[in-house]
Design a protein around this motif. Structure first.
Motif, PDB file in Angstrom:
ATOM      1  N   ARG A   1       0.753  -1.361  -0.004  1.00 22.75           N
ATOM      2  CA  ARG A   1       0.133  -0.010  -0.066  1.00 22.75           C
ATOM      3  C   ARG A   1       0.866   1.345   0.258  1.00 22.75           C
ATOM      4  N   ILE A   2       1.957   1.113   0.566  1.00 31.21           N
ATOM      5  CA  ILE A   2       2.971   2.335   0.256  1.00 31.21           C
ATOM      6  C   ILE A   2       3.441   2.531  -0.736  1.00 31.21           C
ATOM      7  N   VAL A   3       3.855   1.503  -1.811  1.00 31.32           N
ATOM      8  CA  VAL A   3       4.062   1.746  -3.271  1.00 31.32           C
ATOM      9  C   VAL A   3       2.866   2.218  -3.827  1.00 31.32           C
ATOM     10  N   PHE A   4       1.684   1.600  -3.436  1.00 27.72           N
ATOM     11  CA  PHE A   4       0.433   2.151  -4.238  1.00 27.72           C
ATOM     12  C   PHE A   4       0.152   3.627  -4.118  1.00 27.72           C
ATOM     13  N   PHE A   5       0.441   4.012  -2.913  1.00 29.84           N
ATOM     14  CA  PHE A   5       0.193   5.532  -2.650  1.00 29.84           C
ATOM     15  C   PHE A   5       1.373   6.658  -2.705  1.00 29.84           C
ATOM     16  N   SER A   6       2.545   6.082  -3.176  1.00 30.16           N
ATOM     17  CA  SER A   6       3.700   6.632  -3.289  1.00 30.16           C
ATOM     18  C   SER A   6       4.451   6.374  -4.564  1.00 30.16           C
ATOM     19  N   GLY A   7       4.727   5.299  -4.952  1.00 34.67           N
ATOM     20  CA  GLY A   7       5.389   4.730  -5.891  1.00 34.67           C
ATOM     21  C   GLY A   7       6.763   3.890  -5.500  1.00 34.67           C
ATOM     22  N   SER A   8       6.990   3.759  -4.236  1.00 36.07           N
ATOM     23  CA  SER A   8       8.099   3.064  -3.639  1.00 36.07           C
ATOM     24  C   SER A   8       7.846   2.852  -2.193  1.00 36.07           C
TER      25      SER A   8
ATOM     26  N   GLY B   1      -2.006   3.756   2.986  1.00 34.40           N
ATOM     27  CA  GLY B   1      -0.639   3.815   2.928  1.00 34.40           C
ATOM     28  C   GLY B   1       0.059   4.897   2.998  1.00 34.40           C
ATOM     29  N   CYS B   2      -0.759   6.210   3.238  1.00 34.27           N
ATOM     30  CA  CYS B   2       0.051   7.411   3.211  1.00 34.27           C
ATOM     31  C   CYS B   2       0.442   7.718   4.695  1.00 34.27           C
ATOM     32  N   LEU B   3      -0.174   6.873   5.844  1.00 31.97           N
ATOM     33  CA  LEU B   3       0.005   6.982   7.139  1.00 31.97           C
ATOM     34  C   LEU B   3       1.617   6.744   7.560  1.00 31.97           C
TER      35      LEU B   3
END
Length: 737
Positions: free
Chosen positions: A180-187, A264-266
């Motif tokens: 989810r961190i990748v999904f919301f940021s790219g990496s 994922g942005c948290l």
């Protein structure tokens, strides 16, 4: 459509089970909305005014769609080899073979299957750097369960109404937070360190669940989150959209988003430090319900980009408690909201995917950077720089304190210790590729993607970000050059030029999920059967989007040095990963080769340990396959394969060496007659061309020596013409119906 006429297409599709006639009608509003034509003034991606994104939880592609006709499922004609001598579907728990088995709703509690291990150590061990073989050993036998259209009719109907990707992978071979961190940021690892060639440790990356899981502290500002782990500082996608003046919103209940895990942005400083009243806080941290989403759609105030975060019960997660029925009903609610205003729907793309696969099995080898062998050598090559693309597990197999474990949060238990490597996983060292991971379902739902298409271009969670980049002109610095080369921006799944088609398959009702779950609970647990059941996949094809691939692998044998060289050439418009399995050394990590568009590279195998003999298989996207077998001690002809992309043809050339060659060419599929025998004199050549219109441009031919020796060259795949076509007509023909 290819130059196959509709009659031929129907012939190729014959025998498949039609879904629409057996399905219930959706509410009239949805049927009306599905009939809305796509907004189409510019005939380009710029016609998309809204993108809505929903990421559900923990289902693999084979688990959901391995039995659906026309996709690369259980009828895959080229499953990778295992060290056991079996192929990918014959997984072992360490004692016995446990192939995929049906979670049959008539005899099992199929709706509420067991969850399975899905963390970095067990996924690395099961993947085994590409060797596979022991998935149920590290993921439990429950991991081999799959559904058919009888168990998940809504999911099948959704895929067959719009577009399904059968080459979409989760980004990281691990669990929820990293993906989810990748999904919301790219990496999920520091892009500045990656660019500097530094492989990140857990201090500046997320190998396992940590940073997105929160606890409530009422003394803190709304939403009263107390965070774990240090914050990442690179931009999220919402940050990039905000800076570019693109409207966005995250629709969620901050107190019912599975303790923050869906968000994922948290993990990021910009969200953790957002003050009430700021755009990040107002759009990304507050409670925005599906009712708010419906209101925004009806009032034509839908943001340009929207994310929807499910609750735990609606997430579709195995043992969530959730189920495909409940998750399907939540998807139904989302679709009802975003189609409630036909004018808005005509301008909207809806992406629906899953963060990771749980531990559920998928057979396709995941594209990834080359693995490191235990001796520190690299198993493969790349035309791109690879430094920075690996997790640096400095702790090895040692345990170390970890402030949080997701299972403890769910159970309210004590803090545990974490390891990032299973002690049995010794095939590689502490540097491990981040991904990609196994395939997960990706539905592309929009007025530009309706009609039951399959998109087979390789993609992952960075692909949604790349689509947003292309549509809204933002730049996501966190997406690596490797991902930009190999992963699609998903535009291949759309027809922006001529999207409007009056045919709309029906979808089944979903509101009865509670009755389905209750009935399922009365049945025994969905366990692997005592006897091995044959694999099943529906026969037939689907319409398939054009792909940017033009791939070649050429073998050159040197009898003097007892070696074979493979030249990997990519004349297409997208980068690819070639996987090479050495059938004489299946105990070794398979080699992987990343080749950018319009580039090539070469690698050499020393054959001296095998007395000059060789046996190599090469795998690429969308059924690309090559087999090279022979003996460097004997004179062997040189084989080359070319494509005529305009005519949809494949051209074979056999070049004899200093000795006479007596060869046979056979068609392994698609009924191209033959065989064709050729006696090629010394230093002469033989050429054969096949037009592939009758097979939708798919081919599968072999060249062997008539003297009964080990010489073999097999080449299979699809010739891309730049036009849409059909999926593989030979898929599933080799397995029991």
């Amino acid at each position: 459509m290819t130059n196959l006429n509709r009659r031929k297409f129907i012939q190729l599709s014959a025998g498949a089970t039609g879904a629409a006639a057996a399905l219930n009608m959706l509410p009239p509003l949805i049927q009306k909305a599905l009939a809305v034509n796509a907004y189409n003034p510019s005939k380009s991606i710029n016609d998309v005014q809204h993108v809505v994104i929903l990421m559900q939880e923990n289902r693999s592609f084979d688990h959901y769609f391995g039995t659906m006709k026309g996709v690369r499922g259980f009828g895959d004609r080229f499953p990778v080899p295992l060290e056991s001598g079996e192929r990918a579907f014959h997984q072992s728990d360490g004692k016995k073979i446990i192939p995929p088995y049906r979670a049959d709703k008539k005899t099992m509690n199929a709706a509420l299957i067991h969850g399975t291990p899905h963390d970095f150590p067990d996924t690395q061990a099961a993947w085994n750097q590409g060797k596979y073989g022991f998935w149920p050993k590290f993921k439990t036998p429950f991991s081999m369960a799959y559904y058919t259209r009888e168990e998940i009719p809504f999911q099948y109907a959704l895929a067959e109404s719009f577009t399904i990707s059968d080459a979409y992978h989760c980004s990281i071979a691990t669990g929820t937070d990293p993906n989810r961190i990748v999904f919301f940021s790219g990496s999920n690892f520091n892009p500045e360190k990656r660019a500097a060639g530094i492989n990140c440790t857990d201090a500046d990356s997320e190998p396992s669940n940590l940073r997105c899981w929160v606890t409530q502290d009422e003394s803190l500002p709304e939403p009263h989150y107390k965070y774990r782990g240090n914050a990442f500082k690179w931009d999220t996608i919402p940050d990039a959209l905000q800076k570019a003046g693109i409207s966005w919103r995250i629709y969620q209940d901050p107190k019912d988003n599975w303790d923050g895990a869906m968000h994922g942005c948290l993990a990021f400083e910009s969200f953790r430090n957002a003050k009430p009243g700021s755009p990040i806080h107002e759009n990304g941290m507050k409670h925005w319900s599906l009712e708010d989403l419906t209101k925004d759609v009806k009032e034509n105030k839908l943001p340009q980009v929207s994310w929807i975060l499910p609750s735990q019960s609606n997430s579709e997660h195995p043992s969530g408690p959730s189920s495909p029925n409940r998750g399907g009903d939540f998807t139904h609610q989302v679709l009802t909201a975003i189609t409630s205003n036909p004018e808005v729907w005509s301008k909207t793309v809806f992406f629906l995917t899953f963060d990771e696969n749980d531990g559920l099995f998928d057979h396709l080898p995941a594209p990834a950077v080359p693995s490191y062998n235990a001796d520190g050598s690299l198993a493969g090559k790349s035309t791109l720089e690879l430094l920075g693309m690996y997790f640096n597990n400095k702790n090895g197999t040692a345990e170390f304190p970890n402030p949080f474990h997701a299972d403890d949060m769910a159970k309210g238990g004590p803090v545990r210790k974490r390891v990032y490597q299973d002690k049995r996983d010794t095939i590689s060292g502490n540097l491990r590729p981040w991904g990609m991971g196994p395939r997960v379902p990706m539905y592309i739902i929009s007025p530009w993607s309706k009609g039951g298409w399959v998109d087979s271009q390789v993609a992952d969670h960075t692909s949604v970000g790349q689509f947003l980049e292309k549509r809204f002109g933002i730049h996501l610095a966190a997406i690596s050059p490797w991902h930009r080369s190999v992963s699609s921006d998903l535009t291949s799944a759309f027809d922006f030029v001529n999207p409007n088609d009056p045919r709309f398959p029906e979808l089944p009702a979903t509101a009865n999920y509670e009755d389905l779950e209750a009935a399922s609970k009365q049945l025994p647990q969905a366990v692997a059967p005592a006897t091995i059941m044959p694999l099943f996949q529906e026969k037939g094809t689907k319409f398939s989007r054009a792909l940017p691939y033009n791939l070649h692998t050429h073998a050159k044998v040197d009898g003097n040095s007892k070696s074979i060289s493979l030249l990997f050439s990519n004349a297409g418009k997208a980068g690819v990963v070639f996987h090479v399995y050495d059938l004489k050394h299946l105990e070794k990590i398979p080699k992987r080769y990343t080749v950018e568009a319009n580039k090539s590279l070469t690698d050499e195998w020393d054959l001296s340990a095998d007395a000059g003999t060789y046996d190599l298989e090469v795998y690429g996207p969308n059924g690309y396959f090559r087999h090279f077998s022979g003996d460097s001690n004997k004179p062997e002809p040189e084989i080359s394969v070319k494509y005529d992309s305009k005519k949809g043809a494949v051209i074979l050339t056999v070049q004899s060496g200093s000795k006479f060659s007596d060869i046979t060419v056979v068609s392994n599929a698609y009924d191209y007659k033959g065989p064709w025998d050729a006696k090629v004199t010394a230093n002469a050549s033989f050429q054969k061309t096949w037009g592939l219109a009758d097979s939708g441009n798919w081919y599968d031919f072999s060249v062997s020596s008539k003297d009964g020796g080990s010489f073999l060259r097999r080449f299979a795949g699809r010739v891309e013409t730049g036009k849409p076509g059909i999926t593989d007509p030979a898929m599933a023909l080799d397995i029991q119906s």
